[in-house]
Scaffold this motif. Structure first.
Motif, short mmCIF file in Angstrom:
data_model
loop_
_atom_site.label_atom_id
_atom_site.label_comp_id
_atom_site.label_asym_id
_atom_site.label_seq_id
_atom_site.Cartn_x
_atom_site.Cartn_y
_atom_site.Cartn_z
N UNK A 1 8.14 13.26 8.85
CA UNK A 1 7.82 12.13 9.79
C UNK A 1 7.51 10.83 9.40
N UNK A 2 6.07 11.10 8.75
CA UNK A 2 5.41 9.80 8.06
C UNK A 2 6.06 9.28 6.98
N UNK A 3 6.90 9.89 6.33
CA UNK A 3 7.92 9.17 5.37
C UNK A 3 8.71 8.24 5.96
N UNK A 4 9.53 8.73 7.06
CA UNK A 4 10.38 8.17 7.66
C UNK A 4 9.82 7.01 8.39
N UNK B 1 -0.63 15.35 7.06
CA UNK B 1 0.12 14.62 7.95
C UNK B 1 0.56 13.32 7.20
N UNK B 2 -0.07 12.83 6.11
CA UNK B 2 0.61 11.68 5.67
C UNK B 2 1.72 12.00 4.66
N UNK C 1 8.88 0.97 8.43
CA UNK C 1 8.02 -0.42 8.21
C UNK C 1 8.10 -1.10 7.18
N UNK C 2 8.51 -0.27 5.87
CA UNK C 2 8.67 -1.23 4.83
C UNK C 2 10.00 -1.96 4.95
#
Length: 309
Positions: free
Chosen positions: A35-38, A30-31, A43-44
């Motif tokens: 989608x988690x990368x986007x 999941x990480x 957030x960054x």
């Protein structure tokens, strides 16, 4: 189609072993998803925009800072280092004169971090792997100390240290305060990490004739490096950015850190934005360097022990 073919090819390989469906495997998948990368990138970017705006403002002339927003810099880019020169090396009473306060912050933060992290590591090792009477009750007491508000302990600790304020050039009291206030959380975090180390390592060390001190130094410390790095980052950021403890346990420009001086600038020179922005960014340099240099250990320390599988 290509992914299906590659999957069949892997399954046809006699050495292929499917990844077990464990909690760690599911969390890892999941990480590492797209989608988690986007989400992480978004957030960054959002998190970095205020810091970037502060940096741009610190390099703009005084008149531009007071009349236009930092985002207008891209239309009429004008840079100057006068703000940093004035706030760091200025000789007038209205300037920041942050050079000496910057040194004070280093003198306060580095020893306090070393004391708190090293004592917390030794205490966590004793509470995790040394058998003695009352060990569990001591750990419960250390854990309970985390709920004691810092403000309630300031005056008692200050009275306790009233006769030792001149030790260490006037820094001993603030070292002692930061060490005491940082130990409960440090012992708790490192205890949880150490308690998951394999028991066979300690039994093998005893068979080889290693005592508790050698076992801690040669076996435990190398294995808990990620946890130590995580705790070091937490302690460094907390102590470096602290204002309350510094106000209570330090006096005069000879011992007070950057946070106290920046608070004075914000209170008495609130209209001098060019000094406040450059001074704030000067105070951020060291924490950024520490975090970026230890971030890989920080992530490993946060994830270690979090999932099992």
């Amino acid at each position: 189609m290509s992914s299906t073919v590659s999957t069949h090819a892997r399954e046809a390989n006699p050495l292929y072993r499917p990844e077990p469906s464990t909690m760690a495997g599911r969390v890892r998948r999941k990480l590492s998803s797209r989608m988690a990368s986007v989400i992480s990138i978004v957030i960054a970017i959002v998190w970095t925009i205020p810091t970037f705006g502060l940096f741009v403002s610190s390099l703009r002339p005084e008149n531009d800072i007071k009349t236009t927003g930092w985002w207008t810099f891209f239309k009429h880019p004008t840079l100057t280092l006068d703000n940093y020169n004035e706030v760091v090396f200025g000789a007038s009473s209205s300037s920041g004169r942050l050079a000496s306060y910057f040194v004070n912050s280093l003198v306060i933060t580095v020893p306090a971090v070393l004391f708190s992290v090293s004592i917390a590591a030794m205490a966590a090792y004793a509470l995790s792997w040394l058998n003695f009477r009352g060990r569990d009750w001591i750990f419960i007491g250390v854990f309970a100390l985390q709920i004691v508000p810092l403000q309630m302990a300031l005056i008692p600790v200050l009275k306790l240290m009233s006769g030792y304020t001149d030790l260490g050039g006037g820094f001993f009291a603030v070292w002692f305060a930061h060490t005491c206030f940082g130990l409960p959380l440090g012992v708790f975090l490192l205890h949880n990490f150490m308690s998951e180390l394999p028991k066979d390592l300690f039994e093998a060390a005893r068979v080889d004739g290693a005592g508790p001190a050698m076992t801690f130094r040669r076996i435990v410390v190398p294995l808990i490096t990620p946890a130590l790095a995580s705790l070091t980052i937490f302690q460094f950021l907390w102590i470096w950015n602290d204002l309350l403890v510094a106000l209570v346990f330090t006096s005069g420009p000879g011992t007070r850190p950057l946070t106290v001086r920046l608070a004075e600038l914000a209170g008495t020179r609130g209209n001098d934005w060019q000094r406040l922005t450059s001074g704030a960014f000067v105070s951020m340099i060291i924490p950024l360097v520490v975090f970026l240099s230890l971030q890989r250990y920080f992530v490993r320390g946060l994830l270690a022990g979090g999932v099992k599988g």
